[in-house]
Motif scaffolding. Structure first.
Motif, short mmCIF file in Angstrom:
data_model
loop_
_atom_site.label_atom_id
_atom_site.label_comp_id
_atom_site.label_asym_id
_atom_site.label_seq_id
_atom_site.Cartn_x
_atom_site.Cartn_y
_atom_site.Cartn_z
N SER A 180 44.99 -0.98 -37.46
CA SER A 180 45.98 -1.83 -36.56
C SER A 180 45.11 -2.51 -35.40
N GLU A 181 45.69 -3.34 -34.32
CA GLU A 181 44.66 -4.06 -33.60
C GLU A 181 43.69 -2.67 -31.90
N ARG A 182 44.47 -1.39 -33.16
CA ARG A 182 43.36 -0.32 -31.62
C ARG A 182 43.46 1.08 -32.22
N LEU A 183 43.63 0.92 -33.88
CA LEU A 183 43.47 1.68 -34.57
C LEU A 183 42.21 1.94 -35.04
N ILE A 184 41.59 2.02 -35.29
CA ILE A 184 39.66 2.10 -35.94
C ILE A 184 40.15 3.63 -36.18
N ARG A 185 39.83 3.95 -37.59
CA ARG A 185 39.52 5.19 -38.09
C ARG A 185 38.27 5.08 -38.98
N ILE A 186 37.30 6.39 -38.68
CA ILE A 186 35.84 6.13 -40.07
C ILE A 186 36.19 8.14 -40.45
N ARG A 187 35.29 7.10 -41.76
CA ARG A 187 35.30 8.19 -42.58
C ARG A 187 34.61 9.43 -41.52
N LYS A 188 34.53 10.93 -41.82
CA LYS A 188 33.04 11.19 -41.81
C LYS A 188 31.77 11.43 -42.73
N SER A 189 32.11 10.69 -43.98
CA SER A 189 31.20 10.72 -44.81
C SER A 189 30.41 9.64 -44.28
N ASP A 190 31.28 8.53 -43.92
CA ASP A 190 29.83 7.25 -44.13
C ASP A 190 29.29 8.24 -42.73
N ILE A 191 29.46 8.32 -41.97
CA ILE A 191 29.10 8.79 -40.48
C ILE A 191 27.42 9.76 -41.43
N GLU A 192 27.99 10.59 -42.16
CA GLU A 192 27.04 11.29 -42.82
C GLU A 192 26.12 10.57 -43.85
N LYS A 193 26.70 8.95 -44.15
CA LYS A 193 26.20 8.28 -45.26
C LYS A 193 24.67 7.58 -43.70
N LEU A 194 25.36 7.37 -43.03
CA LEU A 194 24.51 6.54 -42.11
C LEU A 194 23.39 7.85 -41.53
N LEU A 195 23.71 8.25 -41.47
CA LEU A 195 22.39 9.69 -40.74
C LEU A 195 21.29 10.27 -41.49
N ILE A 196 21.79 9.99 -42.94
CA ILE A 196 21.03 9.96 -43.60
C ILE A 196 19.80 8.83 -44.34
N LYS A 197 20.52 7.64 -43.91
CA LYS A 197 19.61 6.50 -43.83
C LYS A 197 18.73 5.94 -42.69
N VAL A 198 19.30 6.63 -41.60
CA VAL A 198 18.43 6.69 -41.05
C VAL A 198 17.23 7.66 -40.44
N LYS A 199 17.34 9.07 -41.16
CA LYS A 199 16.58 10.10 -41.32
C LYS A 199 15.64 9.80 -42.46
N TYR A 200 15.20 8.52 -43.55
CA TYR A 200 14.57 7.84 -44.27
C TYR A 200 13.75 6.60 -44.25
N SER A 201 14.83 6.02 -43.58
CA SER A 201 13.64 4.55 -43.43
C SER A 201 12.53 4.65 -42.52
#
Length: 122
Positions: free
Chosen positions: A101-122
């Motif tokens: 909803s307008e004030r309910l943003i949820r982020i999967r922890k697996s997406d955060i881990e994917k982001l960190l892996i992308k940054v690590k290998y970039s």
């Protein structure tokens, strides 16, 4: 039954030389013994307080790591960045998020881990 032992010692508190009547005497008198006792108790109280503080600081991280879906604030804490930076990552498309909803943003922890892996290998 008293001992005839006379040992020259250095007081652990005031560093003055004194004659000890036993082999385990550490202080030149009652005053130095009391001062040393107070120092020891103060140190133990400070150590106990520091461990409690550290435990309280680490508690939110342990709770965050147990969850599958995180809020923006929790994601920012986990990544050690600001909330605005998390919003920026979401806007740039580098981090996937579900807007419930307008004030309910949820982020999967697996997406955060994917982001960190992308940054690590970039």
């Amino acid at each position: 039954m008293s001992s005839n032992i006379r040992i020259e010692r250095i007081c652990e508190n005031c560093n003055k030389t004194f004659i000890a009547k036993t082999t385990v005497t550490r202080f030149c008198g009652l005053k130095c013994a009391n001062v040393a006792y107070k120092k020891r108790t103060r140190k133990s109280k400070i150590k106990k307080s520091n461990t409690q503080t550290l435990k309280i600081k680490l508690q939110p991280l342990e709770m965050i790591q147990a969850k599958d879906y995180l809020t923006v604030k929790e994601a920012a804490t986990l990544l050690s960045i600001s909330k605005r930076s998390v919003y920026r990552l979401i806007e740039l498309g580098k981090l996937e998020a579900s807007n419930l909803s307008e004030r309910l943003i949820r982020i999967r922890k697996s997406d955060i881990e994917k982001l960190l892996i992308k940054v690590k290998y970039s």
